[in-house]
Design a protein around this motif. Structure first.
Motif, PDB file in Angstrom:
ATOM      1  N   GLY A  25     -49.576 -73.841  29.613  1.00 12.38           N
ATOM      2  CA  GLY A  25     -50.447 -74.178  30.723  1.00 12.38           C
ATOM      3  C   GLY A  25     -51.344 -75.359  30.402  1.00 12.38           C
ATOM      4  N   SER A  72     -51.269 -78.921  32.272  1.00  9.04           N
ATOM      5  CA  SER A  72     -52.510 -79.423  32.866  1.00  9.04           C
ATOM      6  C   SER A  72     -52.774 -80.855  32.424  1.00  9.04           C
ATOM      7  CB  SER A  72     -53.671 -78.517  32.475  1.00  9.04           C
ATOM      8  OG  SER A  72     -54.894 -79.024  32.966  1.00  9.04           O
ATOM      9  N   ARG A  73     -52.542 -81.145  31.142  1.00 12.38           N
ATOM     10  CA  ARG A  73     -52.712 -82.510  30.658  1.00 12.38           C
ATOM     11  C   ARG A  73     -51.755 -83.482  31.349  1.00 12.38           C
ATOM     12  NH1 ARG A  73     -52.474 -80.640  24.371  1.00 12.38           N
ATOM     13  NH2 ARG A  73     -54.658 -79.965  24.116  1.00 12.38           N
ATOM     14  N   SER A 131     -50.526 -83.213  34.327  1.00  8.16           N
ATOM     15  CA  SER A 131     -50.899 -83.412  35.729  1.00  8.16           C
ATOM     16  C   SER A 131     -52.057 -84.382  35.894  1.00  8.16           C
ATOM     17  CB  SER A 131     -51.240 -82.076  36.377  1.00  8.16           C
ATOM     18  OG  SER A 131     -52.465 -81.569  35.865  1.00  8.16           O
ATOM     19  N   ARG A 139     -48.096 -83.621  41.055  1.00  5.69           N
ATOM     20  CA  ARG A 139     -48.071 -82.211  40.684  1.00  5.69           C
ATOM     21  C   ARG A 139     -47.161 -82.026  39.478  1.00  5.69           C
ATOM     22  NH1 ARG A 139     -44.776 -82.670  45.078  1.00  5.69           N
ATOM     23  NH2 ARG A 139     -42.624 -81.883  44.857  1.00  5.69           N
ATOM     24  N   TYR A 190     -49.690 -77.526  38.752  1.00  9.89           N
ATOM     25  CA  TYR A 190     -50.938 -78.180  38.352  1.00  9.89           C
ATOM     26  C   TYR A 190     -51.059 -79.525  39.054  1.00  9.89           C
ATOM     27  CZ  TYR A 190     -50.705 -74.685  34.647  1.00  9.89           C
ATOM     28  OH  TYR A 190     -50.626 -73.507  33.955  1.00  9.89           O
ATOM     29  N   GLY A 208     -55.096 -82.272  36.691  1.00  2.63           N
ATOM     30  CA  GLY A 208     -55.611 -81.607  35.502  1.00  2.63           C
ATOM     31  C   GLY A 208     -56.019 -80.159  35.701  1.00  2.63           C
ATOM     32  N   GLN A 209     -55.750 -79.597  36.908  1.00  2.00           N
ATOM     33  CA  GLN A 209     -56.171 -78.222  37.193  1.00  2.00           C
ATOM     34  C   GLN A 209     -55.007 -77.444  37.808  1.00  2.00           C
ATOM     35  OE1 GLN A 209     -59.136 -76.962  36.359  1.00  2.00           O
ATOM     36  NE2 GLN A 209     -59.833 -78.947  35.565  1.00  2.00           N
ATOM     37  N   PRO A 210     -54.954 -76.112  37.557  1.00  2.00           N
ATOM     38  CA  PRO A 210     -53.931 -75.301  38.224  1.00  2.00           C
ATOM     39  C   PRO A 210     -54.282 -75.129  39.699  1.00  2.00           C
ATOM     40  CG  PRO A 210     -55.383 -73.906  36.920  1.00  2.00           C
ATOM     41  CD  PRO A 210     -55.769 -75.330  36.605  1.00  2.00           C
TER      42      PRO A 210
END
Length: 741
Positions: A436, A440-441, A443, A450, A458, A461-463
């Motif tokens: 995860g 995230s990195r 994204s 995405r 993601y 940087g966020q889900p």
């Protein structure tokens, strides 16, 4: 050796012809099966990270998406009742297709990313099974079954890599038929004009036929044991016909010239084989050496042209050395049969006063005549300063091609294309928390909209709170992460994203592999670029050695290499100006894009080899006169006077074979045909007509220089066109050398 060949053919001429007919029949039977063995694709390096990523995805995740079905609602939106019902029926039918796996659709997932922004189109993603040949056939089967109206509420169009490759293969076959239907009749007409005799004009076509049939048989055998590209067929037909004509033209002209001096048929055959035969052998060796350099590249698209090129050159040369003299023995003076009304019975077969006068003018004013030509060639080469490279995609197809239209819709109406996504594969177990964090990195990279993984989707940087992840992307021993961006596929920004993704910190103990179309491009450019110096070095070294053995000089090979590089630079510059910068795109009907890296390398090797072909034609006659005692200016002037007509005719005939591919609908085949044809004409006219005599005049006696130990080596192992037989006193070459000044 050449004298022994001549004696063998003279004694066993009819046997040689019978063997040749039987061999052609057998080669024809084998060659007919070649098309079933040849593959599409082959542009990527199988050892690259992107290729290894694709193999992991095939093995553990059912394969990368290579087929995109764009489904349009006849009326309203794709999530309306009639369209949704038909869409679900379509997806259910596709999932039953034995050629497909990993079928994913908007109607299965309700993902807004699989629906167009206006809601009128949706996509079905799938992977077509099989190797390159099977994949083309399987994709065509699926496309034929589903493309077009579906029930009453949907229309289906096919895109994606498998569809593009399938359309390219079909279009290539059509282009080949059209090119040959233009080249063969036009070549026959030009042969009649050149020879002025129907019988003599047909002889080069016999050699071309043998070369093409033999190379098809070779491709069948190679295709049975290794990967061979279907596009090798295009080179086989163009080069086989062209070189067959080149070599036969030289032999026929020399044979008719010898008959014109009063020599008997047998003596004319002996002299022809020992002189023109040597030229053919050395010419073929230089062309084959240039094309053999293609074998150093890992992409079987390029290697296939090496297989076909070397094969067609060798077969053309061998048939010229054995079959052509046998035909001379059987035909004798009837080689002039069917003489056309306009043919001048009294003229010399190869003497071209215009070329002799041009050479004399250039040698008297070398700087004044050569500098303008050099300036024009260097100006033509200047677009190379801005050259960029790419690999074939849907833009090489005509604008009305379905797969190209689908790609345009995906770019314009969808929020990123899964078909063009980067696929990051971790072929080992990894903890969910680490996966995860890694996703995230990814994204957070610029241009990424995405990132899809088994732990979630993601963005920035966020889900995302609404997507718990796609379980199909995770396995106990492997993970797949899809990085979707809005960047134009194969653009500089998309290629930069590949490098940025590869630079992101990875989960501890893992070695992710990055695949996808943009990663393939980055890896292909690196693969070709890293091996290009080796290929160029091999071409230069083998050419130098062969020309030294032929001339006994170390200066002549260096002079030839330098002039050939200038003409090649001009050719590639003009092609960059046309196909990359877009000039003449409206006339030729193509879309400007970066130069195809594989086709550019191929064109370099072919053009270099063919320019060395004419180098040997011209230098051989100059060397023959030089060895007979003519001074440098006389040898060059008379040598060009006697070979100029052959080189001009051969260049025009060979250029026709390549220019015919200018009618192709595939832009990279247009590039190949027009570039190769232009290189031939530039070399035959500007280089052989002006730069060679100017260089020979400036070099003077040093043109034939070699250190003492190399002179001794050449005296023992070297070969010259004149052979061991002295020129007859009545030979017009000898008289011509003494008449100058």
């Amino acid at each position: 050796m050449f004298e022994r060949i001549a004696e063998l053919v003279i004694r066993r001429s009819r046997l040689v012809l019978v063997v040749a007919v039987v061999a052609v029949a057998l080669m024809g039977v084998l060659g007919a099966g070649a098309f079933g063995k040849l593959l599409g694709g082959g542009y990527d390096d199988p050892s690259s990270a992107s290729s290894r990523a694709a193999k992991v995805i095939d093995r553990k995740f059912g394969g990368e998406t290579n087929l995109v079905l764009l489904v349009s609602a006849t009326e309203g939106r794709v999530d309306g009742t009639p369209a949704e019902r038909s869409g679900r029926a379509l997806v259910a039918a596709l999932k039953k297709e034995r050629h497909l796996e990993n079928v994913i659709s908007f109607w299965d997932t309700s993902s807004p990313d699989l629906r167009s922004k206006d809601g009128r189109e949706a996509v079905v993603l799938a992977h077509v099974k099989g190797n390159d040949t099977e994949r083309d056939e399987n994709a065509k089967s699926v496309i034929d079954a589903y493309a077009g109206p579906y029930e009453d509420s949907l229309t289906v169009r096919a895109g994606g890599g498998a569809a593009v490759t399938s359309e390219m293969g079909s279009q290539s076959a059509k282009d080949l038929v059209l090119a040959e239907s233009i080249a063969v009749p036009l070549t026959l007409v030009l042969l009649l004009l050149v020879f002025g005799s129907a019988v003599a004009a047909l002889l080069p076509l016999a050699i071309g036929t043998i070369a093409i049939a033999g190379t098809f048989a070779e491709l069948f055998l190679l295709g049975s044991v290794t990967d061979v590209s279907v596009f090798a067929v295009n080179l086989t037909t163009a080069l086989g016909l062209g070189l067959g004509i080149d070599y036969a033209l030289l032999m026929v002209s020399r044979f008719r010239e010898q008959l014109a001096t009063g020599a008997s048929v047998d003596d004319a055959v002996r002299r022809t084989v020992s002189t023109a035969g040597r030229t053919v052998a050395f010419s073929a060796a230089t062309v084959a050496a240039a094309l053999a350099a293609l074998l150093v590249f890992p992409q079987y698209f390029l290697r296939s042209f090496g297989y076909a090129g070397v094969g067609v050159v060798v077969i053309a040369a061998v048939s010229t050395l054995f079959v052509m003299p046998a035909l001379f023995v059987v035909l004798g003076h009837r080689v002039n049969g069917g003489r056309l009304p306009w043919a001048n019975r009294g003229r010399s077969e190869t003497r071209a006063p215009l070329w002799g006068r041009l050479a004399r003018t250039v040698m008297r004013r070398p700087a004044l005549t050569a500098l303008p030509v050099l300036a024009v060639l260097l100006l033509a080469a200047s677009p190379l300063l801005g050259i960029t490279f790419g690999t074939p995609d849907e833009r090489v197809l005509p604008e009305d091609a379905a797969s190209r239209q689908v790609s345009a819709v995906l770019r314009e109406k969808f929020n990123g294309s899964d078909d063009a996504a980067l696929h990051v594969v971790i072929d080992s177990p990894v903890r969910k928390s680490s996966l995860g964090l890694y996703a995230s990195r990814l994204s957070g990279l610029k241009g990424v909209v995405r990132v899809e993984s088994s732990t979630g989707t993601y963005a920035e940087g966020q889900p995302t709170a609404t997507d718990p992840g796609n379980p199909a992307l995770g396995r106990p021993d492997a993970q797949q992460i899809n990085v979707v961006s809005t960047l134009t596929p194969k653009s500089d920004a998309a290629q930069s994203l590949v490098r940025e993704v590869r630079a992101v910190a990875v989960p501890a103990g893992t070695q992710p592999l990055v695949g996808g179309v943009d990663a393939v491009l980055v890896d292909s450019k690196h693969s070709v670029g890293s091996r290009l110096p080796l290929a160029v070095a091999l071409v230069a070294l083998t050419t130098f050695l062969l020309l030294f053995l032929f001339t006994g000089s170390v200066v002549q090979p260096l002079r030839a290499l330098l002039l050939n590089m200038i003409s090649l630079g001009a050719t590639l510059g003009v092609m960059t100006w046309i196909f990359q910068d877009g000039h003449l795109s409206s006339v030729l009907g193509f879309t400007a894009q970066p130069m195809d890296v594989s086709m550019t390398v191929l064109m370099f090797c072919i053009a270099f080899g063919l320019s060395m072909d004419y180098e040997v034609f011209v230098t051989s006659r100059i060397k023959e006169l030089h060895d007979q005692g003519a001074d440098n200016e006389s040898a060059v002037t008379n040598g060009l006077g006697h070979t100029g007509r052959i080189v001009t005719a051969a260049a025009c005939l060979l250029a026709v074979s390549f220019f015919a591919f200018g009618t192709a609908k595939l832009s990279f085949m247009q590039l190949f045909g027009l570039g190769s044809g232009l290189a031939i004409l530039i070399d035959a006219v500007a280089v052989r007509g002006v730069l060679v005599p100017a260089a020979m005049r400036l070099l003077g006696r040093s043109a034939w220089y070699a250190p003492g130990f190399l002179r001794r080596f050449h005296a023992r192992f070297g070969l010259s066109e004149g052979g061991t037989a002295p020129a007859a006193a009545s030979d017009p070459l000898v008289r011509g050398a003494s008449e100058v000044h």
